[in-house]
Enzyme design. Structure first.
Site: not given
Length: 130
Positions: A26, A36-37
């Site tokens: 992201d 990121n997630k």
């Protein structure tokens, strides 16, 4: 491609059933740290422990050269209800607290390379991402 539960990754890595990891991003900052997630950091740590390369594949628009390192990335904390409830029903004890960070940051030292539409970027990322 074989789809697995994320909780199975370390075991399969240990047993030699995974030879490469590709994750998204992201946000990628100047030193190559990657947001990121949630769970990406765990996968990266396990890949590193088992000598498996980890690649980040993301559009160049996620690169943020104005931010020096991952510690400067604010991490969104989502509603604890996403952890304590399923389908509108509470599944955790009534007095239980919950944390729900939506993202984590993987340090650049765990990243083999960052792949964007502008090419493959390798450490030192401060130079290759420019």
């Amino acid at each position: 491609v074989t789809v697995i539960a994320d909780s199975a990754a370390a075991w399969l890595m240990k047993n030699g059933e995974i030879n490469c990891v590709v994750v998204g991003a992201d946000r990628i900052v100047r030193n190559g740290d990657v947001a990121n997630k949630i769970g990406t950091y765990s996968v990266a740590q396990n890949a590193h422990a088992h000598g498996i390369p980890l690649y980040v594949a993301a559009p160049f628009s996620t690169v943020d050269l104005a931010t020096d390192h991952g510690d400067a990335i604010p991490i969104e904390e989502r509603s604890p209800d996403e952890v304590t409830h399923a389908g509108g029903t509470r599944v955790a004890p009534a007095n239980a607290h919950a944390r729900n960070p939506a993202f984590d940051v993987t340090p650049a030292r765990l990243v083999t390379a960052i792949i964007t539409e502008k090419g493959v970027h390798r450490a030192p990322y401060e130079r290759s991402l420019r």
